[in-house]
Design an enzyme around this catalytic site. Structure first.
Site, PDB file in Angstrom:
ATOM      1  N   HIS A 183       0.848  -1.185   0.000  1.00 40.49           N
ATOM      2  CA  HIS A 183       0.000   0.000   0.000  1.00 40.49           C
ATOM      3  C   HIS A 183       0.888   1.241   0.000  1.00 40.49           C
ATOM      4  O   HIS A 183       2.014   1.222   0.514  1.00 40.49           O
ATOM      5  CB  HIS A 183      -0.915   0.010   1.229  1.00 40.49           C
ATOM      6  CG  HIS A 183      -2.043  -0.954   1.094  1.00 40.49           C
ATOM      7  ND1 HIS A 183      -3.015  -0.818   0.151  1.00 40.49           N
ATOM      8  CD2 HIS A 183      -2.357  -2.082   1.787  1.00 40.49           C
ATOM      9  CE1 HIS A 183      -3.887  -1.813   0.265  1.00 40.49           C
ATOM     10  NE2 HIS A 183      -3.499  -2.589   1.252  1.00 40.49           N
ATOM     11  N   LYS A 194     -13.010   4.064   8.421  1.00 36.52           N
ATOM     12  CA  LYS A 194     -13.480   5.196   7.610  1.00 36.52           C
ATOM     13  C   LYS A 194     -15.012   5.245   7.615  1.00 36.52           C
ATOM     14  O   LYS A 194     -15.612   6.322   7.624  1.00 36.52           O
ATOM     15  CB  LYS A 194     -12.967   5.056   6.173  1.00 36.52           C
ATOM     16  CG  LYS A 194     -13.319   6.228   5.265  1.00 36.52           C
ATOM     17  CD  LYS A 194     -12.492   6.210   3.993  1.00 36.52           C
ATOM     18  CE  LYS A 194     -12.976   5.173   3.014  1.00 36.52           C
ATOM     19  NZ  LYS A 194     -14.153   5.609   2.232  1.00 36.52           N
TER      20      LYS A 194
END
Length: 936
Positions: free
Chosen positions: A172, A593
């Site tokens: 990532h 999130k």
């Protein structure tokens, strides 16, 4: 040059190493930081001139004084000083701003290396003193506690056999360092380690200092910002580097420590060859397609090929070492009949007699002759051509390549048995056992490569191929969209890999955004279309669909989805082929999130527990795959604490955990660090399985969840969730604020990773990846995902009669709640609302800016008060002085970089969008990342 590392006396240096606590213990770290800072100052003057060095010192001293004024409660003076510094930065030319940010970033590079060296130093100190059994997370400490509460040696070994941990490396976009920079870091680390030897002659100290100066100079002259975005192949190479750097060498040492721990605590004498396999390794690099169009079938093939080549090259080195060292002569000791038959079998296969093939070479050294044959088969497996200059090697090239890891293990095991039977056990333990361990761990493939794609793309492909069936597997359906054709070709690539000699290289297919049984069954249908057999057969473990439950809603529905799936007759047949094993992945980043820190943690805990209940009900052995990031906002935090915080009775010993981007260097850049990190995971898993605390009448933090605690967590989560959704997700101004008050849009220019920041070009909250969401908030020193909503929930609950006391009780005893609060505390200690307000000033809409930042500030202050109340502390990190010291050490360097970044963003937003500005901003992103250590 003064000898910066020379002590007043070498006995004092030894006393520092032996110190258990206090200033003496931390003195070597302070010396490393101070001395490296001195060397960097000299390099800055030499390379960039006195003016730059003086400006660095001016900004650093200003940052220190501002922090001191804040600590003394002089907020007005601190704010005035901040504004004066901002004004002085605004007049700097872009190039000077860039050079300043580089200078501060280099301080962080060196501080990080000093802290890493200190971690290694303290581990050595514990080993020397015999105190390693008392170190949190040590295997000896866990075994000692198990023995103390009455767990027998037999029971301890049974628990240990249940442990199997798979770190899964991912790429990532959070690792900001280039490969060339990583190499230079390791060189500096080696020099620092050499300076820790006792004693070191003055001449050697001077030589090492000069080498350090040279490496720091080389770093300064190296581009720390990439000129292009790394390709996936670049990321593949970076991930594989850690095997050569640490992991190959770490594993034998780690298993020797396991063996020694069992001997010291339980009196067991077990060779590493007889220990259960405790570790495997996985990777997403080259297999993770979700939102990354650059991961193509060819890239996946290259990832598999590169991993195999790296592994076989290491095996060849180890076999050559055995050939060089295993010189036992048949004139001194015989070899076993089993090994003699194997060697004769190779000669028969070559249609050559011993004399004809070997001549006088290794005339009586039959072990060496056998290992030469092993080496030849490895060369064939790697596809390496024999050297024409070596007639023996050329003749042996007719031997077949190893077709499986078991064939190689059979040869090595026969060799080991022969040595053990003929007075060579010590040689077997020293030379052969480490290689057998590596082959058991890595096979012929190194690590499993997970394939990942989003459920939405599977649905799209299923719709486009609905007129096709498995009978058409040899024909690619025509007229498919590019996305659907890529999905079909991906499965064909999997089939191709599995037809090779290492079908186990691909075992899992991770389904992002999974929410239903159909999402799993669709993957099985597509696998058949691509010619992939999902069921295990022979050496092929098959292809297991691994649903990744990411949103809060999907986490809540996961147990029922799995119950329905596991009761389908056709799926039960697949489960049977997988030994009734099912892997499920839980997503920390997207759930955070979606629902905020507190709710994400609690819903993952509840899903974890419920999934195990359903698995037991359905007769399924469940292995959970935890998709943790490097930051608190993405499930990061201390590994031991998080593993131990799993639900009691909902862990069977097998676990997979993502090791993402930036944390790879922190954990695996050195043999000692890698060994400590892997030991932590083993010890924590053993601790979470055996739960010795529950057997101690006076034990604490057993992990048992009392009904009143569960009710409290349920209420806290519900309160935090609705507050977070209302204040963050459902407020359209927050996304607009985020995109202007953080450098998230500039991540592209940092050339950090191959993956785009969004799954598509849409500018919607749902489309924004969790990584840039966390990265932007962290770079701007706000760290909203790590704490928002926690303070409000605690405040509301504390107003209930007895609420505050109950939360303090949970903080004292319940591991999950402790983990949450400590992670929130760490994130808040890294935040700075004074600097965050400068980022907020980038928002042109004054009303929006005021509304959003005001609620961020209010919740931050509320969370600060709540954390202090629950922990009983007067300040953050009061009980973690080492981390508090580290953050205080870094602030005077990270603060100026934040101010420079804000000024550069302001210039860019005003229209100065040039390559120079973007390069300078990328430099600050790199520097702040290094300073905060985990930013994505």
């Amino acid at each position: 040059m003064p000898l910066l590392w020379k002590p007043e006396s070498w006995s004092q240096r030894l006393a520092e190493l032996e110190a258990r606590s206090g200033d003496l213990k931390e003195a070597p770290l302070r010396r490393d930081v101070r001395s490296l800072g001195t060397l960097l100052g000299d390099v800055l003057r030499e390379q960039a001139g006195d003016a730059l060095y003086e400006k660095v010192e001016e900004l650093r001293q200003s940052a220190i004084r501002r922090r001191e004024e804040q600590a003394a409660g002089k907020s007005k003076e601190a704010e005035d000083r901040l504004q004066r510094t901002v004004l002085s930065i605004s007049t700097l030319p872009v190039e000077q701003a860039y050079q300043l940010s580089r200078a501060f970033a280099f301080y962080f590079e060196l501080i990080n290396l000093a802290e890493t060296n200190h971690r290694k130093r303290r581990r050595l100190s514990l080993q020397l003193s015999g105190d390693s059994s008392r170190q949190r997370g040590s295997l000896r400490g866990t075994l000692r506690e198990m023995k103390r509460v009455g767990i027998s040696a037999t029971e301890a070994m049974d628990w240990l056999r249940h442990v199997f941990i798979v770190p899964v490396f991912t790429a990532h976009p959070t690792e900001i360092a280039r490969r060339s920079v990583l190499f230079k870091r390791r060189r500096i680390g080696e020099f620092l380690e050499d300076l820790d030897r006792i004693p070191v002659p003055d001449e050697e100290i001077l030589r090492l200092q000069e080498q350090l100066m040279a490496e720091i100079t080389a770093l300064w002259q190296t581009d720390e910002v990439r000129s292009r975005r790394p390709t996936v192949n670049d990321e593949i190479k970076m991930g594989l580097d850690y095997y050569d750097v640490s992991i190959f060498a770490t594993l034998p040492k780690l298993y020797e420590e396991v063996s020694a721990a069992l001997a010291s605590e339980y009196g067991l004498d077990i060779d590493i060859s007889e220990l259960p396999l405790l570790l495997g390794f996985g990777s997403w690099i080259g297999g993770d397609r979700d939102g990354n169009p650059f991961v193509t079938p060819d890239v996946t093939r290259e990832a598999i090929r590169s991993a195999r080549a790296r592994l076989l090259a290491h095996y060849q080195q180890q076999v050559q070492l055995i050939i060089d060292l295993l010189t036992t002569s048949a004139q001194q000791l015989p070899i076993s009949n089993e090994l003699k038959q194997r060697l004769d079998g190779y000669l028969t296969e070559l249609r050559a007699g011993t004399q004809q093939l070997f001549g006088a070479r290794f005339e009586f050294e039959l072990y060496r002759r056998f290992m030469v044959c092993v080496h030849a088969r490895l060369l064939r497996a790697a596809g390496d051509a024999a050297s024409d200059a070596d007639s023996l090697e050329s003749a042996l090239s007719a031997l077949p390549a190893y077709g499986s890891a078991q064939e190689l293990l059979d040869d090595l095991s026969a060799l080991r048995r022969s040595l053990a039977e003929n007075e060579g056990l010590r040689l077997a333990q020293t030379l052969i056992d480490p290689l057998i361990l590596l082959v058991r761990t890595f096979g012929l493939h190194l690590h499993t490569l997970d394939i990942r794609q989003h459920a939405k793309l599977h649905k799209k492909t299923l719709q486009e191929t609905s007129d096709w069936c498995a009978g058409n597997a040899s024909i690619v359906p025509q007229g498919l969209s590019k996305e659907a054709a890529d999905v079909v070709e991906t499965f064909r690539t999997i089939a191709e890999v599995k037809a090779g000699c290492s079908p186990e290289a691909i075992r899992q297919y991770v389904i992002s955004g999974a929410s239903s049984v159909e999402d799993v069954l669709g993957v099985l249908w597509l696998a058949r279309l691509g010619g992939v057999e999902a069921a295990a057969k022979g050496n092929d473990p098959g292809l297991m669909p691994v649903p990744l439950f990411e949103s809060i809603e999907d986490l809540r529905n996961a147990p029922e989805v799995c119950r329905s799936l596991w009761n389908l007759p056709e799926y039960r047949a697949l489960l049977a082929s997988w030994n009734n094993m099912q892997e499920i992945m839980l997503g920390y980043s997207d759930s955070n999130k979606d629902g905020g820190m507190l709710t994400s943690t609690w819903e993952i805990f509840r899903a974890h527990r419920a999934l195990h209940e359903v698995a037991r009900e359905c007769g399924v052995k469940l292995r959970l795959f935890h998709g943790r990031g490097g930051t608190v906002g993405r499930g990061g935090g201390p590994t031991h604490r998080s593993i131990y915080a799993q639900p009691v009775g909902a862990f069977e010993g097998e676990i997979r955990i993502t090791e993402q981007g930036e944390v790879l260097n922190w954990k695996y850049s050195d043999v000692v660090l890698a060994e400590r990190n892997l030991e932590l995971m083993i010890a924590a898993s053993l601790d979470a399985l055996a739960r010795p605390n529950t057997l101690d009448p006076h034990g604490h933090q057993s992990g048992i969840l009392l009904p009143e605690w569960e009710a409290a967590l349920e209420e806290l989560s519900d309160t935090a969730f609705h507050f977070y959704r209302e204040q963050i997700i459902d407020d359209p101004e927050v996304l607009s604020y985020f995109e202007t008050a953080t450098p998230v849009a500039e991540l592209e220019h940092a050339k950090i990773g191959s993956r785009p920041a969004r799954r598509s070009g849409k500018r919607a909250f749902a489309d924004l990846r969790a990584i840039p969401w966390v990265f932007g908030w962290t770079q701007s020193r706000q760290l909203v995902p790590a704490w928002f909503g926690v303070g409000y929930a605690i405040e509301q609950y504390s107003q209930k009669p007895g609420g505050a006391k109950l939360l303090r009780d949970m903080m004292a005893e319940f591991p999950l709640f402790i983990d949450v609060i400590r992670n929130v505390e760490m994130a808040m200690a890294k935040a700075d609302l004074g600097i965050a307000s400068l980022y907020a000033s980038l928002v042109p809409d004054v009303g929006m800016r005021t509304r959003v930042f005001s609620k961020i500030e209010a919740e931050f202050n509320r969370t600060l008060a709540a954390v202090l109340a629950v922990t009983g502390q007067k300040e953050l990190l009061e009980t973690n002085r080492m981390l508090a010291h580290s953050i205080r050490l870094r602030n005077p360097y990270v603060d100026p970089m934040s101010l420079i970044q804000v000024d550069l963003l302001r210039r860019k937003r005003a229209g100065e969008d040039t390559d120079e500005i973007n390069r300078a901003i990328a430099g600050t992103i790199n520097g702040i990342s290094a300073g905060l250590r985990n930013t994505g």
